[in-house]
Write a protein that holds these residues in place. Structure first.
Motif, short mmCIF file in Angstrom:
data_model
loop_
_atom_site.label_atom_id
_atom_site.label_comp_id
_atom_site.label_asym_id
_atom_site.label_seq_id
_atom_site.Cartn_x
_atom_site.Cartn_y
_atom_site.Cartn_z
N VAL A 65 18.46 77.52 27.91
CA VAL A 65 17.31 77.79 28.75
C VAL A 65 17.50 79.18 29.35
N ARG B 37 13.85 77.39 25.44
CA ARG B 37 12.65 77.79 26.18
C ARG B 37 12.97 78.98 27.07
N HIS C 289 16.37 69.85 26.74
CA HIS C 289 16.52 71.05 25.91
C HIS C 289 17.43 70.82 24.72
N GLN D 60 11.26 76.36 38.14
CA GLN D 60 10.87 75.52 37.00
C GLN D 60 11.95 75.52 35.91
N ALA D 61 12.58 76.67 35.70
CA ALA D 61 13.65 76.75 34.70
C ALA D 61 14.82 75.85 35.08
N ARG E 292 14.68 73.19 36.97
CA ARG E 292 14.26 71.78 36.84
C ARG E 292 14.20 71.35 35.38
N TYR E 293 13.83 72.27 34.51
CA TYR E 293 13.81 71.94 33.08
C TYR E 293 15.22 71.69 32.58
N SER F 186 16.31 68.30 33.63
CA SER F 186 15.68 67.20 32.90
C SER F 186 16.42 66.83 31.63
#
Length: 335
Positions: free
Chosen positions: A329, A306, A325, A315-316, A318-319, A322
């Motif tokens: 990222v 992503r 992926h 946001q990157a 936090r992604y 999580s």
């Protein structure tokens, strides 16, 4: 110039600032940065897992950009060349030494999350023409680490490689291993992720939630032989099983500790199997150059999960946190 600064050990403390454009000194170049890829190292920095580090700091260990200014004494580079800087930018080649830890891009000094950055010319590697800025930004840590694993594990046609997880290093290791003619087994807690990596070339996928004794499954898939190379990206939670799943004379290449940093492991099978337990600390500029050369020769295209815009940096992070992926990222500094 615009830059992201980390002002406290918290993802919420990643804020956009306006800073002076830096000037290159002796042996340095100024690069205009186009993309940054995130690593667990960046997340660890932003969540307080490192102590006594300078703040505010511009984070981002990995970036890709073009040279826009040459400092005094720089030879062999031209303005406009597309480049990636190595993360340990004082480690040019050879064995790692203690002093190399004092110069970590995006950790002990400013990194990639800014429009411009000054870096030592000796830390640069040219980007292959067929890669985009976003793809090139994924190379310095992840590709170098994966390449060193393949080299230290002496992977060749017929070897079996076991990869724990589907992050960026594992995806590069998958691609390098397949280019070398090896068989690849991958672990994940997600059937969806396993389907994705099989589509990318993985030979076998094991869902470790469904098969908690996944080491026995690896042995069954290899007719009791085990994996010649185990990419150990988790740490304490999986290390004993990695030892069990490894082949005699195999290599366990240790790259992470998300599952715990303190080990309690059985010593006897390490001795009986004559295992090689190899630590990893990314690699030198020479290692990065070799990793990029292998990508160029094999036509490997980095797998990006992503892409986030510069304004979406929080946001990157936090992604990445999580763990949803498959691949890298990336933050596009121009988006």
């Amino acid at each position: 110039m615009q830059a992201i600064q980390l002002t406290a050990p918290n993802i919420n403390a990643l804020t956009i600032s306006e800073l002076p454009r830096p000037l290159p000194g002796q042996g340095e170049v100024l690069i205009r940065q186009h993309a940054v890829s995130l690593n667990y190292l960046d997340l660890a920095l932003a969540t307080g897992q490192f102590r006594d580090l300078p703040q505010p700091i511009i984070p981002g260990a990995d970036s890709a950009g073009e040279i826009v200014e040459l400092g005094a004494g720089v030879h062999g580079w031209e303005i406009g060349e597309p480049v990636i800087p190595g993360m340990m930018h004082s480690w040019h080649a050879g064995l790692i030494r203690a002093e190399h830890h004092h110069a970590l891009r995006g950790v002990t000094g400013n990194g990639g999350l800014a429009e411009f950055a000054v870096v030592p010319a000796a830390s640069l590697v040219r980007i292959p023409e067929f890669l985009s800025w976003q793809q090139a930004a994924t190379l310095p840590i992840a590709a170098t680490t994966a390449w060193n694993a393949i080299v230290r594990g002496k992977v060749q046609p017929g070897s079996t490689v076991l990869l724990l997880g589907t992050g960026g290093v594992s995806l590069f290791a998958l691609q390098y291993a397949k280019a070398a003619g090896a068989r690849v087994i991958m672990l994940s807690s997600s059937d969806e992720k396993l389907a994705k990596v099989k589509a990318l070339g993985a030979d076998e996928g094991i869902n470790y939630r469904d098969e908690p004794e996944w080491d026995k499954r690896v042995l069954a898939l290899t007719h009791g032989q085990g994996a010649d190379l185990v990419l150990e990206s988790v740490g304490a939670a999986t290390f004993a099983k990695s030892i069990s799943a490894a082949a005699y004379n195999g290599t366990i290449f240790v790259i992470g500790f998300v599952g715990g940093a303190e080990l309690t492991v059985p010593v006897l099978p390490i001795m009986q199997k004559m295992l090689n337990i190899v630590g990893n600390n990314t690699g030198s500029t020479a290692d990065l150059r070799q990793a990029v050369r292998a990508i160029e020769v094999s036509g490997i295209v980095p797998e990006i999960d992503r892409v986030f815009a510069f304004a979406e940096t929080q946001q990157a992070y936090r992604y990445l946190q999580s763990a949803g992926h498959v691949g890298k990222v990336v933050i596009d500094l121009k988006a």
